[in-house]
Design an enzyme around this catalytic site. Sequence first.
Site: not given
Length: 478
Positions: A49-50, A78, A100, A128
């Site tokens: 969703r985000t 890496k 995020r 959030h």
Amino acid sequence: MRSIISITDLSREEIESLINSALERKKLKPSKFFQNKVLASLFYESSTRTRESTERAAERLGLRVMGFSGIEGTSVQKGEPLADTLRMYHAFGAHILALRHPLEGAARYAADILDIPVINCGDGSNSHPTQTLLDLMTITEKLGSIDNLRIAFVGDLKYGRTVHSLVTGLRMFKNITIWLVAPDSLKMPEHFIDGMAVHHSEHLQDVIPNVDILYMTRIQRERFPQGPEGEFEFERVSKLYHLTPAHLTTAVGVMHPLPRYKHRIEISLDVDKLPNAWYLEQAHNGLFMREALLSRILSGSLPAQQIEKPSAGTWKDLPVIDGEKQSQRLVYRLDNGTLIDHIHTGKGKNVLSVLHVDARATFVYASNIKSKRYGGKDIVGFPDKELTEQELSKVALVEPDATINIIRDKKVHRKGKVVLPKVIEKLVECQNPRCVTHPSQHEFAPQKFIVVSHDPLILKCHYCEIPVTREQIKLADL
Ligand code: NCD
């Protein structure tokens, strides 16, 4: 330029204005207003969703989107430091970043090192804020206002960043009643509710008659400790809350940031068709809220916030009436140098330790001297050395009541106390292993603390936002 890292980066008025704009956008066709701009959308953790709503919102505004969804196939695998990846996307032309990341404080760090606005789309268990904006939009849409709300947060209140941000955001509104429904092991960390009158319960059915909204959450399995202990605890707590139509005997609105967990479903799918089910609309609102937010940031209509600059501690003078006499009354009579008086008994060694004074250095140290004010006190002196501002700030961190005497030519030249600066850099080490500054994370983010209160002393990590008291302060090895 404005970054949105925490919900507290916005005022109540700005939040309300964003809600109005998002509700308007829900009725309008997209504008494609920012065709020459680029969004870097960097999702180090899973998201449906985000990420989709941020990227689709950007497209509705005409932006081009670049980035990744999950680190598979990127150089993060890496072992590339976060700072390098961020700088590359900036160099490739990003005008704005949506991030995020599993580490707490990662988005604040990004905002500190880039000179483009950053939107925090979730930093570990911390916060959030865009979810909070769409939550508040949904509440406004359904109930007409946020003031006077009665809400119960249910489930994983320890690791759930959506509830941390929403509780923080609700502090800006009036007459909010909060119920927290969670097992002991998933209780909300104290600092999110500090000073708020909240009610606690372990049972869902007990709170339903008392609230307007049930805010359900997923148990954040991925943030539990690794190994059998975490496994066992997850097994136990994931069975606790399961909302069914039978619970919904009132008009209570049901919200959930989603996703729900199909193996231990916290809201039965039969609830979806009831008028109580707000969570699908809530997720849909994310698109319009993120469009409103991107548009406000890119058009510069959110004025830049004031950023606290690191500074030296301030000096609070105490009277020097007759420097010579005062100097004679001191237990140690230095010709020149610094004498630190009124240190709590036994704590003189802390002062020496924060100043990294070892046995080879020249200093004087007296412990448990009789004192009218303290009963007993320690004294530390440095002949022929005037401490720097940085050194005085360190002393103030461990002994804020100590009196500093600067002696020149056998006279007290200056006498006073050091008041800590608002921002403390490098001196204090954050103890949260999930913080972006923690050495075990190898992100090379600098240590930075904000002084929240002087008396009692409370500092807050600038990145993961976890507070520490004087007793919990761990001084960095410089
Ligand atoms: C939440 C998140 O990622 O914090 N999801 C979301 O953004 N809508 C909640 C969760 O993952 O449980």
